[in-house]
Design an enzyme around this catalytic site. Structure first.
Site, PDB file in Angstrom:
ATOM      1  N   THR A 162     108.409  42.831  85.273  1.00 53.34           N
ATOM      2  CA  THR A 162     108.018  43.075  86.665  1.00 53.34           C
ATOM      3  C   THR A 162     106.706  42.361  86.933  1.00 53.34           C
ATOM      4  OG1 THR A 162     109.111  45.200  86.771  1.00 53.34           O
ATOM      5  CG2 THR A 162     107.180  44.949  88.165  1.00 53.34           C
ATOM      6  N   ARG A 190     120.661  51.803  90.874  1.00 50.12           N
ATOM      7  CA  ARG A 190     119.468  52.455  90.307  1.00 50.12           C
ATOM      8  C   ARG A 190     118.193  51.860  90.912  1.00 50.12           C
ATOM      9  NH1 ARG A 190     114.747  50.279  87.544  1.00 50.12           N
ATOM     10  NH2 ARG A 190     113.967  51.833  86.086  1.00 50.12           N
ATOM     11  N   VAL A 191     117.267  52.716  91.257  1.00 52.51           N
ATOM     12  CA  VAL A 191     115.974  52.256  91.748  1.00 52.51           C
ATOM     13  C   VAL A 191     114.903  52.848  90.846  1.00 52.51           C
ATOM     14  CG1 VAL A 191     114.364  52.293  93.682  1.00 52.51           C
ATOM     15  CG2 VAL A 191     116.819  52.069  94.113  1.00 52.51           C
ATOM     16  N   GLY A 192     113.971  51.997  90.423  1.00 58.40           N
ATOM     17  CA  GLY A 192     112.891  52.472  89.559  1.00 58.40           C
ATOM     18  C   GLY A 192     111.647  52.805  90.359  1.00 58.40           C
ATOM     19  N   ASP A 193     110.517  52.685  89.698  1.00 52.87           N
ATOM     20  CA  ASP A 193     109.242  53.036  90.330  1.00 52.87           C
ATOM     21  C   ASP A 193     108.791  52.016  91.362  1.00 52.87           C
ATOM     22  OD1 ASP A 193     108.977  51.313  87.955  1.00 52.87           O
ATOM     23  OD2 ASP A 193     106.906  51.205  88.648  1.00 52.87           O
ATOM     24  N   THR A 213     103.793  48.631  86.021  1.00 49.62           N
ATOM     25  CA  THR A 213     104.995  48.052  85.426  1.00 49.62           C
ATOM     26  C   THR A 213     105.386  48.858  84.199  1.00 49.62           C
ATOM     27  OG1 THR A 213     105.887  46.111  84.293  1.00 49.62           O
ATOM     28  CG2 THR A 213     103.504  46.391  84.185  1.00 49.62           C
ATOM     29  N   GLY A 214     106.653  48.803  83.844  1.00 48.13           N
ATOM     30  CA  GLY A 214     107.102  49.509  82.646  1.00 48.13           C
ATOM     31  C   GLY A 214     108.355  50.317  82.930  1.00 48.13           C
ATOM     32  N   GLY A 216     110.387  52.597  84.535  1.00 44.69           N
ATOM     33  CA  GLY A 216     110.244  53.187  85.855  1.00 44.69           C
ATOM     34  C   GLY A 216     110.542  54.676  85.928  1.00 44.69           C
TER      35      GLY A 216
HETATM   36  N1  ASP Z   1     109.110  49.251  86.445  1.00 43.70           N
HETATM   37  C1  ASP Z   1     110.295  48.463  86.553  1.00 43.70           C
HETATM   38  C2  ASP Z   1     111.477  49.346  86.783  1.00 43.70           C
HETATM   39  O1  ASP Z   1     111.570  50.385  86.146  1.00 43.70           O
HETATM   40  C3  ASP Z   1     110.541  47.591  85.375  1.00 43.70           C
HETATM   41  C4  ASP Z   1     109.326  46.882  84.849  1.00 43.70           C
HETATM   42  O2  ASP Z   1     108.216  47.140  85.224  1.00 43.70           O
HETATM   43  O3  ASP Z   1     109.463  46.014  84.022  1.00 43.70           O
HETATM   44  O4  ASP Z   1     112.334  49.000  87.531  1.00 43.70           O
END
Ligand code: ASP
Length: 292
Positions: A162, A190-193, A213-214, A216
């Site tokens: 990200t 799916r939706v993340g953070d 990032t990370g 989510g």
């Molecule tokens: N945070 C993002 C998600 O979960 C992925 C990422 O940061 O690499 O969609």
């Protein structure tokens, strides 16, 4: 009345995870290039919001990171993109998710903020809206690079780069933005953070601008970006605020990820509990330092 001027500041990231050695150079080049582009905007008197948007457009166009072209793929091999942008002046907010044809989702997030009465628009309707707004539309295959197709075919989990940017401009205004393809192998829909306010990013002139990032599913549970802003507002130095938010992520939900931060004084903070996080920051003399 004399207009006060502030020292601009800009920091970008290109994802936090176990970035393999052979991908470090690509990440460093992506974040350095984006930092340079964002910095130019600030140097020319542009707003933090413009700088964040331009830096993220550069990252979305860069195939080495997971946003725009080069995005990770869903279980069924498609790219579904999410983005958020936030203006610290007035808490202006634009978010989008599940985008399949908009070349630069961060531009759509900004258009949602500035040209609609809403803050979050998702899915096919958001793709259509982008076309109506005259944003560049690309075929869904545009986003799929060979590297990502290989990763998907190998069913590798979760490599995720990200991208994001946080900035303060010469008027002292803060802005933040984040853009992603999500996690490799995610379920369609799916939706993340990333596009969730306070999770993937947050900006408030009273505290700080943050992009996260990370993983989510864990970042959103601790509303990581707003949490870091709250630590900053409570008086913590920029680096301490970033570290404390990541500490909370680890302790409370055993989460993983990282964040970048610029506080209202123009100080940088960055922290991650993953093996690596790609980032680049620009110092007042224009020197760019990139880490991974
Ligand atoms: N945070 C993002 C998600 O979960 C992925 C990422 O940061 O690499 O969609």
């Amino acid at each position: 009345m004399v207009q006060e001027t502030y020292q601009p500041a800009l920091i970008v990231h290109g994802g936090a995870w176990a970035i393999p050695d052979n991908q470090v150079a690509g990440h460093l080049s992506a974040v350095s290039n984006a930092a340079q582009i964002g910095w130019q905007v600030l140097q020319q008197g542009g707003s933090a919001l413009d700088a964040v948007e331009q830096a993220i457009v550069a990252l979305e166009d860069h195939p080495a990171v997971n946003a725009g072209r080069g995005a990770t793929l869903t279980r069924d091999g498609k790219a579904e993109l999410d983005a958020l942008i936030m203006d610290g002046r007035n808490l202006g907010l634009g978010c989008t998710a599940n985008i399949r044809t908009v070349r630069n989702p961060i531009r759509l997030a900004r258009a949602i903020m500035e040209r609609t009465p809403h803050t979050l628009i998702v899915g096919p309707a958001a793709d259509e809206l982008a076309a109506q707004f005259g944003l560049e539309i690309v075929p869904p295959e545009y986003f799929i690079t060979e590297a990502m197709r290989n990763e998907w075919q190998a069913h590798q989990q979760g490599g995720s780069d990200t991208v994001g940017c946080a900035a303060r401009d010469g008027a002292g205004n803060l802005a933040a933005g984040t853009s992603t393809g999500g996690m490799t192998g995610k379920w369609s829909g799916r939706v993340g953070d990333c596009p969730l306010v306070g999770s993937g990013g947050y900006a408030d002139n009273y505290s700080a601008a943050v992009s996260a990032t990370g993983w989510g599913e864990t970042l959103m549970k601790v509303v990581i970006s707003k949490t870091a802003c709250d630590f900053s507002a409570a008086g913590l130095a920029a680096q301490a605020a970033a570290e404390k938010a990541i500490e909370y992520l680890t302790q409370r939900v055993n989460g993983s990820g990282g964040l970048i931060l610029v506080d209202r004084f123009g100080n940088f903070g960055a922290a991650h509990n993953t093996p690596r996080m790609a980032q680049a920051r620009v110092y007042p003399d224009g020197r760019i330092e990139a880490f991974c």
